[in-house]
Scaffold this motif. Structure first.
Motif: not given
Length: 215
Positions: A112-124
């Motif tokens: 994950v390039d954390f510079r370009y995310i406002t919120y961390l999310s994922w789908v199971d």
């Protein structure tokens, strides 16, 4: 030393205004209109930052000198070293946010390039559940809920982008707890969470939803 001061959603504002101004420069000949759009763009950019130093303001306002696609690309590239990444988080921290999910599937954090995310999310996909992690008031907050594709386009609550939507439903604590009393909130959000992060320009609606979901 370059001190980061630009969060992802603010960088998206800069990108959006840059793209709009470049498009205007290519399609409009009237200098008066161009100057109006130019100053509107710089105003929108600066207003995305509640607090900036004079040096930071000068950097943001340098869009006024951009004329060509190369100028705008250089302008945007110059901000990359000032991006303030999503706070560092570990798998163990994420697991603690979702104690009821015993078989929690966590995304590949190193990718994950954390510079370009406002919120961390994922789908199971197996359980049709969406997980969101967000730094709120100095602490990580996690919410989860059922995600249901709608197979139609509309405006995402988080990024206000017209795109393929899904309905995100989160259970909340009912005002009068009982076995038969179930409370939930739901909103339409982007199916593509990565694209949502690349488009979000304001965190107000995201934070409101998270705060409501935690009650």
């Amino acid at each position: 030393m370059s001190t980061p001061f630009i969060r992802n959603h603010q960088y998206n504002v800069i990108k959006k205004q840059s793209e709009f101004l470049l498009k205007t420069l290519r399609s409009v000949a009237d200098r008066g209109v161009l100057e109006t759009v130019r100053y509107s763009a710089v105003t929108n950019i600066v207003e995305a930052f509640p607090v900036v130093t004079e040096e930071q303001r000068r950097m943001l306002e340098s869009i006024l000198a951009c004329e060509t696609a190369y100028d705008f690309q250089s302008y945007l590239s110059g901000f990359e070293r000032y991006l303030e990444p999503f706070p560092a988080i570990t798998e163990k921290q994420i697991q603690k946010l979702f104690p009821k999910s015993k078989k929690l599937k966590i995304p590949d954090l190193p990718s994950v390039d954390f510079r370009y995310i406002t919120y961390l999310s994922w789908v199971d996909i197996a359980t049709s559940r969406l997980f969101i992690v967000y730094p709120l008031e100095g602490q990580f907050v996690g919410i989860e809920g059922r995600i249901t594709p709608t197979n139609k386009k509309g405006y995402c609550m988080f990024c206000n982008r017209h795109q393929e939507l899904a309905f995100f439903s989160v259970r909340t604590k009912p005002s009068h707890p009982s076995p038969d009393n179930i409370s939930a909130i739901g909103q339409y959000v982007c199916m593509d969470n990565q694209a949502c992060n690349q488009s979000i320009t304001d965190t107000e609606q995201l934070e409101k939803f998270i705060l409501h979901a935690r009650k």
